[in-house]
Design a protein around this motif. Structure first.
Motif, PDB file in Angstrom:
ATOM      1  N   ILE A  44      35.108  42.207  29.329  1.00  0.00           N
ATOM      2  CA  ILE A  44      36.101  41.164  29.583  1.00  0.00           C
ATOM      3  C   ILE A  44      36.712  40.660  28.282  1.00  0.00           C
ATOM      4  O   ILE A  44      37.902  40.346  28.219  1.00  0.00           O
ATOM      5  CB  ILE A  44      35.472  40.015  30.392  1.00  0.00           C
ATOM      6  CG1 ILE A  44      35.241  40.468  31.832  1.00  0.00           C
ATOM      7  CG2 ILE A  44      36.346  38.760  30.372  1.00  0.00           C
ATOM      8  CD1 ILE A  44      34.486  39.483  32.682  1.00  0.00           C
ATOM      9  N   ALA A  85      40.307  41.828  44.170  1.00  0.00           N
ATOM     10  CA  ALA A  85      39.390  40.828  43.623  1.00  0.00           C
ATOM     11  C   ALA A  85      37.945  41.147  43.988  1.00  0.00           C
ATOM     12  O   ALA A  85      37.034  41.019  43.153  1.00  0.00           O
ATOM     13  CB  ALA A  85      39.777  39.436  44.126  1.00  0.00           C
ATOM     14  N   ILE A 143      36.688  44.058  41.935  1.00  0.00           N
ATOM     15  CA  ILE A 143      36.378  43.669  40.553  1.00  0.00           C
ATOM     16  C   ILE A 143      35.010  43.006  40.477  1.00  0.00           C
ATOM     17  O   ILE A 143      34.202  43.299  39.585  1.00  0.00           O
ATOM     18  CB  ILE A 143      37.480  42.737  40.012  1.00  0.00           C
ATOM     19  CG1 ILE A 143      38.754  43.545  39.776  1.00  0.00           C
ATOM     20  CG2 ILE A 143      37.035  42.039  38.736  1.00  0.00           C
ATOM     21  CD1 ILE A 143      39.980  42.709  39.570  1.00  0.00           C
ATOM     22  N   CYS A 166      33.702  34.483  40.641  1.00  0.00           N
ATOM     23  CA  CYS A 166      34.619  35.243  39.794  1.00  0.00           C
ATOM     24  C   CYS A 166      36.050  34.853  40.159  1.00  0.00           C
ATOM     25  O   CYS A 166      36.457  34.933  41.323  1.00  0.00           O
ATOM     26  CB  CYS A 166      34.422  36.747  39.975  1.00  0.00           C
ATOM     27  SG  CYS A 166      35.391  37.753  38.825  1.00  0.00           S
ATOM     28  N   VAL A 211      39.942  35.689  39.614  1.00  0.00           N
ATOM     29  CA  VAL A 211      40.821  36.784  39.200  1.00  0.00           C
ATOM     30  C   VAL A 211      42.272  36.331  39.335  1.00  0.00           C
ATOM     31  O   VAL A 211      42.680  35.821  40.384  1.00  0.00           O
ATOM     32  CB  VAL A 211      40.598  38.047  40.062  1.00  0.00           C
ATOM     33  CG1 VAL A 211      41.441  39.204  39.527  1.00  0.00           C
ATOM     34  CG2 VAL A 211      39.120  38.427  40.085  1.00  0.00           C
ATOM     35  N   ILE A 231      46.430  42.962  37.164  1.00  0.00           N
ATOM     36  CA  ILE A 231      45.394  41.955  36.934  1.00  0.00           C
ATOM     37  C   ILE A 231      45.586  41.407  35.526  1.00  0.00           C
ATOM     38  O   ILE A 231      45.645  42.162  34.553  1.00  0.00           O
ATOM     39  CB  ILE A 231      43.987  42.563  37.092  1.00  0.00           C
ATOM     40  CG1 ILE A 231      43.779  42.937  38.555  1.00  0.00           C
ATOM     41  CG2 ILE A 231      42.910  41.585  36.648  1.00  0.00           C
ATOM     42  CD1 ILE A 231      42.751  43.987  38.792  1.00  0.00           C
ATOM     43  N   ILE A 263      40.352  37.781  34.173  1.00  0.00           N
ATOM     44  CA  ILE A 263      39.125  37.770  34.964  1.00  0.00           C
ATOM     45  C   ILE A 263      38.179  36.750  34.333  1.00  0.00           C
ATOM     46  O   ILE A 263      37.796  36.888  33.174  1.00  0.00           O
ATOM     47  CB  ILE A 263      38.452  39.159  34.999  1.00  0.00           C
ATOM     48  CG1 ILE A 263      39.403  40.194  35.610  1.00  0.00           C
ATOM     49  CG2 ILE A 263      37.146  39.103  35.784  1.00  0.00           C
ATOM     50  CD1 ILE A 263      38.908  41.620  35.474  1.00  0.00           C
TER      51      ILE A 263
END
Length: 819
Positions: free
Chosen positions: A125, A267, A270, A280, A282, A295, A298
């Motif tokens: 990330i 989403a 991911i 999470c 997104v 995207i 995140i």
């Protein structure tokens, strides 16, 4: 789940409040800690936030005040034999620190694991190029991106994909946002500073998707791979305006079912590929012409969007995630409000209302010197939320959630006085308070298509704004018309707004509405099943329909006026004070009814207040709730405009005797004593020192100093009229001490001094206010190598910080080491 041997868990906090971060991280941490405290684990919480409420929680957790750096964390890991670190309650700060700890090799050396998100995921990330590889693996489209180490490679990439491009430092030393560069000159200029703040001397460069719709999805995943979508939100502004500065609607308003399902699926994919155990967030860029998406961000941690999702849906995200982190799965976790045994946490929330998050700014406090143009750098200091049965109602309630002072801050320009050229410029280049200019454009006859083309905002929203302008005109043309009034109230117009259009006092509108038109507010519950299952909720919002779902609270009850939107000068310190006030009221036997509409508020965590009204903190809404609940007492911090207006309407409000700004500013002083004064009796809690930077350092009062201070304290009564907690500002002159001023304890200083003196000052002040007295117990001053410093938003506003900035313009506070 972390290994069963994990006994010592370190929760990394987010640090002090600043632009981009309110109290949402601390709110999540409180819920996680309370859940974890039910196990046999040893909990440690580290933060540099001097306004943290964690030290005053009635649970077993070791609070560590420390600067959030790799070196300080390594020392904490070693000294406390930490088994697991939990970064998901610490925003980007904790995520980046976890990455640096992993790269240092200390996690491997000490056999420490991360909880909720793996080190591999954190690494991916934090590096856009690696993240793109992951996205390509799951066949998700990616924005052309590269990581460069020099200007030449950045320019070559930009020429290949075309301007504009966005840049962002890799592993930044400070919180940074993507910066848009429209040409080579801008790119070269911005790269210079970007390389400087990158630990690795690397910068990510990506093709800009400015103008696309910005959509947000909040999902949850457990250890066995069960996943669900909690909430979807749609930004009013397209990509190019920071999402924190944009109005957000939930659920999404303009997506087709195909588009929505595509983003939902992405989403969930991911969360699965990253092996998330918890929440999470997104963010997507959606091409409005063909529905294709990219995207853009995140966040596998609690942030302002997950906080808003929890408020909007009524789904207790943090409590559910805490149980997932403890080893339970969604199919095993019960939602406490659901009245059916088979309705567990594995249920996707459904909304039967519209929720809006609306940004607020504090530019006027800085004499409007800051650049108010909206771009990828976040500038709002807080936000409010509002709920309604339609987009119009929710938006109108959000607009009137912003009090008159902040309204002036949001719109430094008077939109009605702008020339056509000036108005067009504001429409093309959005600025703070944008919605006011859009409404003005509609009043002047701009068409929906014209506005959609100029702003890249979906036409849907302009139809809603046009509807509001039509209602304005109907009200203006039909003074004291029952039908016009009823329609306006249904779509969110406040009594004050109607009074402005009718050119009468708001009290006249209220009297007409209640006594003649018989139009009353009713209340709807906020819960995640939209009435599909019987659900016990304690959270409500107002609307103007027939059915009222709120039942009047029974027993001894008190209405607490919350903090509303965060502004400079109070922010997290005010939340801390309200949090402690609520707890003390409950200990005194009151059921607490809270009115607040800050989506990031610490005080909105489930289980704190007995009943919550997510409502604008306005005279109208307060009067409506007072009529609904008939509280025995009403309590508020300080003398706000809202309190003054309520008192003028014969509403008795108990005001906590605290300063809403700070202690006396910019006066020379060497010490500050903190005392209680109750019915003429003075008690000295202790003395703190003030250094040349006006930073507080807890000190032990030496016998020599005590001899000098005691007589001053005894004479402090002559400066005091009411019972309460006071700051005694003391200056040393020629080895003689003298009192400079005696003022009520400031909200800004209250959290730190409560920590330093091991006291619940907010609770004591509350009890003194309600009962006239409070039992006082003195404790030793907590010693530590730290000091207390204010945090200011000058950098985010691109303003030069003055040599002695006024404390009332601070946005947060932090511990700093004095080693």
């Amino acid at each position: 789940m972390a290994r069963s041997r994990a006994k010592n868990i370190l929760i990394i906090g987010a640090g002090p409040t600043q632009i981009g971060r309110d109290t949402e991280s601390e709110a999540a941490a409180v819920q996680i800690i309370k859940n974890f405290a039910e196990t046999d684990r040893n909990l440690f919480y580290v933060t540099s936030d001097a306004n943290s409420v964690i030290p005053r929680l009635d649970v077993d957790v070791k609070f560590i005040e420390a600067e959030l750096t790799v070196n300080s964390l390594i020392q904490i890991l070693r000294e406390n034999e930490i088994d697991v670190i939990l970064p998901v309650a610490g925003n980007t700060v904790a995520l980046q620190l976890s990455e640096q700890l992993n790269e240092s090799g200390i996690l491997k050396e000490l056999n420490v694991r991360t909880m909720g998100v793996t080190t591999t995921t954190i690494h991916n990330i934090n590096n856009p190029e690696l993240m793109n590889r992951v996205l390509k693996h799951i066949k998700e489209p990616t924005i052309p991106t590269t990581v460069v180490e020099n200007v030449t490679d950045a320019l070559r990439f930009a020429k290949r994909v075309g301007f504009p491009v966005l840049i962002k430092p890799i592993a930044s030393l400070t919180k940074t946002n993507r910066i848009k560069c429209d040409n080579e000159h801008q790119l070269m200029e911005m790269l210079e500073s970007a390389f400087k703040v990158s630990i690795t001397n690397q910068v990510a460069v990506e093709k800009s998707v400015v103008g696309y719709k910005e959509i947000e999805m909040i999902v949850i995943r457990d250890a066995e791979g069960s996943k669900l979508l909690i909430n979807g939100g749609e930004n009013f502004n397209p990509i190019g305006v920071h999402s924190g500065d944009s109005i957000i609607f939930s659920p999404t308003q303009t997506l087709t079912d195909v588009e929505f399902q595509s983003l939902r699926t992405a989403a969930l994919k991911i969360a699965e590929i990253l092996k998330i155990k918890g929440v999470c967030h997104v963010q997507f860029a959606l091409d409005p012409t063909d529905g294709k998406h990219f995207i853009t961000r995140i966040n596998p941690f609690f942030d302002r969007s997950s906080a808003f999702a929890a408020r909007a849906t009524g789904y207790p995200i943090a409590n559910v995630v805490a149980k997932i982190l403890m080893g339970q799965n969604l199919r095993e976790i019960k939602l406490s409000g659901v009245q059916r045994h088979d309705s567990l946490a594995l249920i996707e929330p459904v909304m039967d209302h519209i929720a809006v998050r609306f940004p607020t700014w504090s530019f006027a406090s800085f004499k409007n010197n800051a650049n108010q143009q909206l771009n990828t750098r976040m500038k709002s200091t807080g936000s409010v939320m509002a709920f309604g049965r339609s987009a119009e109602e929710a938006l109108q309630k959000a607009i009137r959630s912003v009090d008159s002072t902040t309204a002036a801050e949001q719109a430094a320009l008077d939109e009605s006085q702008l020339s056509e050229a000036q108005l067009i410029n504001v429409l093309i280049h959005p600025r703070a308070g944008e919605v006011y200019y859009l409404l003005e454009a509609i009043r002047r006859g701009y068409t929906v298509d014209e506005l959609a083309k100029m702003t890249h905002i979906d036409a849907f929203y302009f139809y809603k704004l046009r509807h509001l302008v039509k209602l304005e005109r109907r009200l203006r043309d039909n003074r004291f018309d029952m039908a016009a009034l009823q329609e306006a109230k249904y779509f969110g117009f406040g009594d004050t707004q109607i009074a402005h259009l009718w050119q009468v006092r708001s009290d006249e509108v209220r009297d007409f509405r209640i006594k003649k038109a018989h139009v009353f507010a009713t209340y709807k519950g906020v819960e995640p099943t939209a009435g599909e299952f019987p659900y016990l909720t304690n959270t409500y919002y107002s609307t103007f329909e027939d059915e009222d779902e709120a039942v009047r609270t029974t027993g001894k009850k008190i209405l607490v006026l919350g903090t509303a939107n965060s502004q400079v000068g109070t922010n997290s310190a005010a939340e801390y004070t309200t949090f402690q006030t609520i707890q003390r009221c409950q200990k005194l036997g009151y059921k607490v009814i809270l009115i607040n509409n800050n989506p990031n508020a610490l005080t909105l965590i489930p289980g704190l207040a007995d009943k919550i009204y997510l409502e604008p903190l306005t005279v109208e809404n307060c009067l409506n709730i007072i009529h609904q609940e008939k509280p025995d007492k009403i309590i508020a911090q300080g003398k706000w405009e809202i309190v003054t207006q309520l008192v003028l309407r014969n509403v008795q409000v108990e005001q906590l005797p605290v300063s809403r700004t700070t202690r006396s500013e910019n006066i020379e002083a060497d010490y500050m004593g903190v005392i209680s004064s109750i019915n003429g009796s003075i008690n000295l809690f202790g003395v703190v020192g003030i250094d040349e930077d006006n930073m507080f350092i807890p000190i032990e009062v030496s016998e020599a100093l005590k001899v000098k201070v005691d007589p001053l304290i005894k004479n402090a009564n002559q400066h005091i009229i009411n019972n309460g907690i006071y700051s005694v500002i003391i200056k040393e002159n020629m080895h003689q001490l003298q009192i400079v001023s005696v003022v009520p304890l400031a909200v800004q200083d209250l959290p730190f001094l409560s920590f330093a003196f091991d006291q619940d000052f907010a609770g004591i002040i509350t009890e003194i206010t309600l009962n006239g007295s409070s039992k006082i117990e003195n404790h030793p001053i907590i010693q530590g190598d730290y000091r207390y410093s204010h945090v200011y938003p000058y950098t985010q506003f691109c303003l030069k910080k003055p040599q002695n900035p006024p404390f009332s313009l601070a946005i947060g506070a932090e511990f700093q080491s004095i080693k």
